[in-house]
Design a protein around this motif. Structure first.
Motif, PDB file in Angstrom:
ATOM      1  N   GLU A 135      22.122 -13.732  12.913  1.00 17.76           N
ATOM      2  CA  GLU A 135      20.724 -13.383  13.148  1.00 17.76           C
ATOM      3  C   GLU A 135      20.088 -12.830  11.880  1.00 17.76           C
ATOM      4  OE1 GLU A 135      20.290 -10.363  16.157  1.00 17.76           O
ATOM      5  OE2 GLU A 135      21.994  -9.242  15.405  1.00 17.76           O
ATOM      6  N   THR A 136      18.786 -13.098  11.718  1.00 18.77           N
ATOM      7  CA  THR A 136      18.006 -12.592  10.595  1.00 18.77           C
ATOM      8  C   THR A 136      16.900 -11.728  11.174  1.00 18.77           C
ATOM      9  OG1 THR A 136      18.530 -14.539   9.265  1.00 18.77           O
ATOM     10  CG2 THR A 136      16.612 -13.248   8.602  1.00 18.77           C
ATOM     11  N   LEU A 137      16.834 -10.469  10.721  1.00 19.71           N
ATOM     12  CA  LEU A 137      15.897  -9.512  11.294  1.00 19.71           C
ATOM     13  C   LEU A 137      15.583  -8.395  10.316  1.00 19.71           C
ATOM     14  CD1 LEU A 137      17.845  -7.274  13.805  1.00 19.71           C
ATOM     15  CD2 LEU A 137      18.940  -8.836  12.242  1.00 19.71           C
ATOM     16  N   VAL A 138      14.522  -7.650  10.587  1.00 15.79           N
ATOM     17  CA  VAL A 138      14.163  -6.481   9.777  1.00 15.79           C
ATOM     18  C   VAL A 138      15.050  -5.328  10.224  1.00 15.79           C
ATOM     19  CG1 VAL A 138      12.348  -4.810   9.249  1.00 15.79           C
ATOM     20  CG2 VAL A 138      11.788  -7.250   9.445  1.00 15.79           C
ATOM     21  N   LEU A 139      15.715  -4.685   9.269  1.00 13.11           N
ATOM     22  CA  LEU A 139      16.546  -3.506   9.557  1.00 13.11           C
ATOM     23  C   LEU A 139      16.060  -2.343   8.696  1.00 13.11           C
ATOM     24  CD1 LEU A 139      20.136  -5.074   9.610  1.00 13.11           C
ATOM     25  CD2 LEU A 139      18.781  -4.328  11.570  1.00 13.11           C
ATOM     26  N   PRO A 140      16.088  -1.125   9.235  1.00  8.85           N
ATOM     27  CA  PRO A 140      15.701   0.041   8.427  1.00  8.85           C
ATOM     28  C   PRO A 140      16.740   0.305   7.332  1.00  8.85           C
ATOM     29  CG  PRO A 140      16.537   0.746  10.561  1.00  8.85           C
ATOM     30  CD  PRO A 140      16.476  -0.763  10.594  1.00  8.85           C
ATOM     31  N   SER A 141      16.300   0.938   6.265  1.00  6.17           N
ATOM     32  CA  SER A 141      17.189   1.258   5.144  1.00  6.17           C
ATOM     33  C   SER A 141      17.983   2.521   5.411  1.00  6.17           C
ATOM     34  CB  SER A 141      16.375   1.443   3.867  1.00  6.17           C
ATOM     35  OG  SER A 141      15.713   0.258   3.533  1.00  6.17           O
ATOM     36  N   CYS A 142      19.152   2.607   4.804  1.00  6.84           N
ATOM     37  CA  CYS A 142      19.982   3.811   4.866  1.00  6.84           C
ATOM     38  C   CYS A 142      19.244   4.926   4.124  1.00  6.84           C
ATOM     39  CB  CYS A 142      21.335   3.533   4.209  1.00  6.84           C
ATOM     40  SG  CYS A 142      22.446   4.953   4.185  1.00  6.84           S
ATOM     41  N   ASP A 143      19.223   6.126   4.685  1.00  7.26           N
ATOM     42  CA  ASP A 143      18.503   7.257   4.097  1.00  7.26           C
ATOM     43  C   ASP A 143      19.330   8.075   3.109  1.00  7.26           C
ATOM     44  OD1 ASP A 143      16.066   6.829   5.344  1.00  7.26           O
ATOM     45  OD2 ASP A 143      16.672   7.923   7.146  1.00  7.26           O
ATOM     46  N   GLU A 144      20.605   7.754   2.928  1.00  8.35           N
ATOM     47  CA  GLU A 144      21.461   8.550   2.046  1.00  8.35           C
ATOM     48  C   GLU A 144      21.031   8.403   0.590  1.00  8.35           C
ATOM     49  OE1 GLU A 144      23.950  10.761   2.774  1.00  8.35           O
ATOM     50  OE2 GLU A 144      23.308  10.474   4.836  1.00  8.35           O
TER      51      GLU A 144
END
Length: 132
Positions: free
Chosen positions: A78-87
């Motif tokens: 699947e191809t989708l928008v994912l949030p970025s890691c905040d670290e």
């Protein structure tokens, strides 16, 4: 770029027809992309597929492709928008670096990738004296 391969060697493949379905407001996508997670990670493989420009109603965002082992083409990929890691590494300094992987990723953060440290990588004590 590291001379050591620290990321996963899994690849995902896109057909020409699939590439035409991706939004045109980002950079061009290669037909084969490598998993960007740490080698020997658990769970799904992930690769950054496209960075999308922000609009009046949407901020800039990353389009990721994720897939299970052995399924580099077709469903259940699947191809989708994912949030970025905040670290962040060295937060609040001029050297601050943010993890470039998706939130909740397996393994180390992207800023932790590098060659493995072994006793051969450490200077002997007699050499350290030259730097005192």
């Amino acid at each position: 770029m590291s001379v050591y391969q620290v990321s996963c060697p899994a690849r995902v493949f896109f057909l020409r027809e699939e590439l035409t379905l991706l939004p045109e407001d980002g950079f061009g996508v290669e037909s084969a992309l490598w998993c960007v997670l740490e080698r020997d990670h658990a769970g799904l493989h992930h690769t950054l597929t496209q960075c999308l420009r922000g609009t009046d109603s949407l901020p800039p965002r990353n389009l990721w492709t994720r897939w299970p082992a052995g399924r580099s083409h077709g469903p259940p990929r699947e191809t989708l928008v994912l949030p970025s890691c905040d670290e962040r590494f060295l937060e609040g300094t001029t050297q601050e670096e943010r993890c470039s992987l998706p939130d909740g990723h397996e393994g180390r953060h992207s800023y932790e990738f590098g060659p493995p440290i072994t006793k051969d990588d450490v200077l002997p004590e007699w050499m350290l004296r030259f730097f005192e």
